[in-house]
Design a protein around this motif. Structure first.
Motif, short mmCIF file in Angstrom:
data_model
loop_
_atom_site.label_atom_id
_atom_site.label_comp_id
_atom_site.label_asym_id
_atom_site.label_seq_id
_atom_site.Cartn_x
_atom_site.Cartn_y
_atom_site.Cartn_z
N THR A 504 -19.55 -60.67 -12.51
CA THR A 504 -18.69 -61.82 -12.18
C THR A 504 -18.46 -62.63 -13.44
O THR A 504 -19.42 -63.11 -14.06
N LEU A 505 -17.23 -62.78 -13.82
CA LEU A 505 -16.88 -63.55 -15.02
C LEU A 505 -16.60 -65.00 -14.65
O LEU A 505 -16.10 -65.28 -13.56
N GLU A 506 -16.90 -65.90 -15.55
CA GLU A 506 -16.66 -67.32 -15.32
C GLU A 506 -15.19 -67.65 -15.57
O GLU A 506 -14.54 -67.07 -16.44
N SER A 507 -14.67 -68.59 -14.78
CA SER A 507 -13.29 -69.02 -14.97
C SER A 507 -13.16 -69.88 -16.22
O SER A 507 -14.07 -70.66 -16.54
N SER A 512 -13.48 -79.11 -11.84
CA SER A 512 -13.88 -80.47 -11.46
C SER A 512 -12.97 -81.52 -12.06
O SER A 512 -12.83 -82.62 -11.52
N LYS A 513 -12.34 -81.21 -13.19
CA LYS A 513 -11.41 -82.15 -13.83
C LYS A 513 -9.96 -81.86 -13.48
O LYS A 513 -9.13 -82.77 -13.43
N GLN A 514 -9.65 -80.60 -13.21
CA GLN A 514 -8.25 -80.23 -12.97
C GLN A 514 -7.82 -80.35 -11.52
O GLN A 514 -6.63 -80.44 -11.23
N VAL A 667 -10.05 -67.90 -0.74
CA VAL A 667 -10.16 -68.04 -2.20
C VAL A 667 -8.82 -67.71 -2.86
O VAL A 667 -8.40 -68.37 -3.81
N GLN A 668 -8.14 -66.67 -2.35
CA GLN A 668 -6.83 -66.32 -2.90
C GLN A 668 -5.83 -67.46 -2.70
O GLN A 668 -5.05 -67.78 -3.60
N ALA A 669 -5.84 -68.05 -1.51
CA ALA A 669 -4.91 -69.15 -1.22
C ALA A 669 -5.18 -70.33 -2.12
O ALA A 669 -4.26 -70.93 -2.70
N VAL A 670 -6.45 -70.68 -2.28
CA VAL A 670 -6.82 -71.80 -3.15
C VAL A 670 -6.43 -71.50 -4.60
O VAL A 670 -6.07 -72.40 -5.36
N GLY A 671 -6.46 -70.22 -4.96
CA GLY A 671 -6.12 -69.82 -6.32
C GLY A 671 -4.67 -70.04 -6.70
O GLY A 671 -4.30 -69.88 -7.87
N ARG A 672 -3.81 -70.41 -5.75
CA ARG A 672 -2.42 -70.70 -6.09
C ARG A 672 -2.29 -72.01 -6.86
O ARG A 672 -1.27 -72.25 -7.50
N PRO A 704 -13.83 -72.83 -5.71
CA PRO A 704 -14.07 -73.43 -7.03
C PRO A 704 -14.63 -74.85 -6.90
O PRO A 704 -14.44 -75.51 -5.88
N ALA A 705 -15.28 -75.28 -7.93
CA ALA A 705 -15.99 -76.57 -7.91
C ALA A 705 -15.03 -77.74 -8.09
O ALA A 705 -15.14 -78.54 -9.04
#
Length: 710
Positions: A504-507, A512-514, A667-672, A704-705
């Motif tokens: 698992t790679l980190e984003s 938290s800021k974006q 997760v895919q939906a949030v990734g938009r 995501p956090a």
């Protein structure tokens, strides 16, 4: 083990990219992926002298989840390309979508070659069905064909009904354009859509292909494309083509698995794609049609091959099959489960646990025996035609035409035999059953469709791909479910290969800021559809400001709720609304971007397909609102059969399948929302189960956090 030469090559070419691009920023996650791909392929085993087979347990397979922004394609193309060259393999890159295929060939691979200094040749691979068969086209049009063909009538076996004038006109246009080299024979390059009915008559088909004996082979688009694939370093395919090749034993369309390193992008689609590939279906009407016409072809073949007995056997098998099919037609007409539904024009009869009804066991067996005998005898006639073609005294033009006609019959016979072979298969008690069902369609001409499918493709993937491939990397932004890889490993069968590596790679994004996450205090549960829809409609005007020039994406799990909410929006928001399905996708997205650029707000209402692959960076998507957790109820025959099997084993299909798959979709939906390091915005979830249900809290923990508000 990775050699020093390979390590240095990857490092130097990566540094070259960094040096050639002033704004290039090396990313830790991207370097990790480069290393993971190279290390996986370095562990590939080769067959040693004296060994019949290579025993593979996943040592050269890596499953890598790489979030958006990591730069996955550059990593696997660079590392994979170098490893393929140094190890004497082909790099096969497979994606789930045509869009990513085109991006790889049109942008990503040229980028790597231009900026890294690595010399990689590459080509896009397509199946036979995307290419024109010049010989068939010339037969149908008699345009630009050899003079000796002029006396032949149009092969009636190619048409199920009398061709329409516009169909004949299209064929003539295609023939003229191909002869004048204004058309290269690739269906996707024709300026207009070609109807399937017409294309089926002229497409390349392995059964009717004359191969080296074809008088038009020198200009055959399929063989020209195949020759190109044999001489490139990287072959860009798609999952359907990859699975079709594996289904035929591997190495038929694409490079042989033992000689290939695979990079499978969008790998979360692979299990369902595999199910489709390993399933089988056929139309009762079409099977009746071709069974009735077998004799018209076999009689002509018998006349030129002296195989009268074989032709008679084929005719007898066709008659037997026809009799069985007519018996099915009689039986299905009185089956209560297949009574017509006025609202859908379709009904389905699912055989519970894939078990053949006792009163139909004999008919299933008879249908299979007839289909098998027919296929065997047609293959025998095909061999006879090949032998006759080697006889220099024969009329090869006639033999070629008969081979084309027989090829069409072979394709239909193979399809029918595949269905009934699955229908007659009985699985062991500890094995997953096959799903078997019949669908009745009452639109246009009433018809019945016979379907059979495995409920898991794991065994087929293990035996046909993972244990055969020199190496493989599976990657996507969403491979884990509920924090682990268990679902994907189980669905692909990689759980059976203990040495498979997962990573698992980190984003690269600072979530938290974006971004921020808001879960409003809704009262209604989505289980009360009417109340939940009303409450969603009340919340949207509060969440979306009509005078703020930003883009909002609202995602729904059902078209019905999407349309009902749209009708309840206030007048102020209606001019801003773009609804999936009202316009073609590209046009809808263009209008959305134009509105934002003009300083206006824009709202997209979308369904499941808009929750994945939609790329709207910057102000084009500042808010993603998810109306309901994306649960998919097991409503198709395969899912119903699988769910019942899990229950019979003491499991819970909702917990084992539905929740993990919904977690991936969420997760895919949030990734938009966050697509670049400068994006910002808010995720809003209008489903209180994310807080109140145990599974909801698990799904929430996998997001995501983002900064929680409210």
């Amino acid at each position: 083990m990775l050699t020093d030469t390979e390590k240095n090559a990857i490092r130097e070419h990566y540094q070259t990219i960094a040096g050639n691009l002033p704004n290039f920023r090396p990313r830790t996650a991207q370097r990790q992926m480069l290393a993971a791909v190279a290390n996986a392929f370095s562990r590939s085993k080769n067959r040693q002298e004296g060994e019949e087979t290579v025993v593979r347990d996943g040592e050269s397979i890596a499953v890598i989840e790489g979030p958006t922004g990591v730069g996955k394609s550059l990593a696997y193309l660079l590392a994979g390309g170098i490893m393929a060259q140094t190890r004497g393999k082909k790099l096969v890159v497979s994606s789930a979508t045509v869009a990513l295929q085109e991006q790889l060939v049109g942008r990503d691979l040229p980028f790597v070659v231009q900026h890294s200094g690595l010399q990689l040749s590459f080509a896009l691979a397509k199946g036979r069905g995307r290419y024109l068969c010049p010989y068939k086209l010339y037969q149908l049009t008699q345009s630009h064909a050899q003079e000796s063909l002029a006396g032949f009538e149009t092969p009636s076996v190619l048409w199920e009904s009398k061709p329409k004038p516009n169909e004949l006109a299209l064929l003539r246009d295609l023939a003229d354009a191909f002869h004048e080299r204004r058309f290269n024979g690739d269906r996707d390059t024709w300026q207009e859509a070609i109807d399937d009915t017409v294309w089926f008559k002229i497409t390349n088909d392995r059964h009717g292909c004359l191969k080296t004996a074809c008088p038009n082979r020198i200009e055959c688009p399929f063989f020209l494309a195949r020759e190109t694939l044999e001489n490139v370093d990287v072959v860009v395919a798609n999952h359907d083509l990859l699975l079709a090749d594996i289904g035929m034993g591997g190495g038929v369309i694409l490079p042989a698995p033992a000689n290939a390193f695979y990079c499978i992008d969008e790998a979360h689609h692979l299990p369902k794609k595999a199910l489709s590939q390993f399933a089988a279906e056929h139309s009762l009407n079409q099977a009746l049609w071709f069974s009735e016409r077998i004799a018209t072809v076999t009689n002509k073949i018998a006349a030129v091959t002296d195989k009268t007995e074989l032709a008679n056997l084929a005719d007898e098998a066709a008659s037997s099959l026809l009799e069985s099919l007519q018996e099915w037609l009689f039986y299905l007409a009185d089956t209560p489960e297949l009574s017509a539904h006025a609202d859908t024009n379709e009904s389905t009869w699912l055989w519970q646990d894939g078990t053949v009804p006792e009163n139909l066991a004999a008919l299933v067996n008879n249908t299979l025996l007839s289909a098998r005998a027919l296929l065997k005898n047609l293959n025998g006639l095909n061999d006879a035609l090949s032998a006759a073609r080697r006889d220099k005294g024969q009329d090869n033009l006639l033999l070629d035409r008969l081979t084309t006609e027989l090829g069409l019959m072979l394709a239909r016979a193979e399809q029918v035999e595949a269905v009934w072979s699955l229908f007659a298969t009985t699985t062991a008690e500890d094995e997953a059953p096959l799903a078997k069902w019949v669908t009745r369609k009452t639109t246009d001409k009433p018809d019945y469709i016979f379907h059979a499918s495995p409920v898991s493709a794991a065994a087929s993937l293990v035996n046909g791909l993972w244990r055969q491939a020199a190496g493989a990397v599976l990657t996507s932004a969403t491979l884990r479910s509920l924090g682990n890889f268990d679902l994907l490993l189980r669905q692909t069968g990689l759980c059976l290969l203990p040495e498979t590596e997962t990573l698992t790679l980190e984003s690269p994004f600072d979530f938290s800021k974006q971004g921020e996450l808001y879960i409003p205090p809704l009262i209604a549960s989505p289980k009360d559809a009417a109340a939940h829809t009303a409450e969603v409609a009340q919340w949207l005007p509060q969440l979306i400001h009509a005078d703020e020039a930003i883009g909002t994406l609202v995602l729904f799990s059902s078209r019905k709720q999407m349309q009902e909410v749209a009708l309840k929006l206030p007048e102020s928001h209606l001019p801003l609304l773009l609804i999936q399905g009202d316009l073609p996708k590209n046009r809808l997205l263009t209008q959305h971007r134009e509105a934002i650029a003009a300083g206006r707000a824009s709202i997209i209402f979308g369904l499941d397909s808009f929750a994945e692959g939609l790329d709207l960076p910057g102000d084009a998507c500042v808010q993603v609102i998810i109306a309901k957790l994306p649960f998919a109820m097991p409503d198709n025959p395969i899912e119903k059969t699988q769910s019942r099997w899990i229950e019979q084993r003491g499991g819970n299909p909702f917990i084992e399948i539905t929740v993990p798959e919904a977690s991936i979709k969420l997760v895919q939906a949030v990734g938009r929302l966050i697509r670049t390091e400068s994006d910002y915005g808010r995720i809003t979830i209008l489903d209180k189960r994310i807080l109140t249900a145990r599974y909801g809290k698990q799904m929430l923990a996998c997001l995501p956090a983002f900064r929680r508000i409210g």
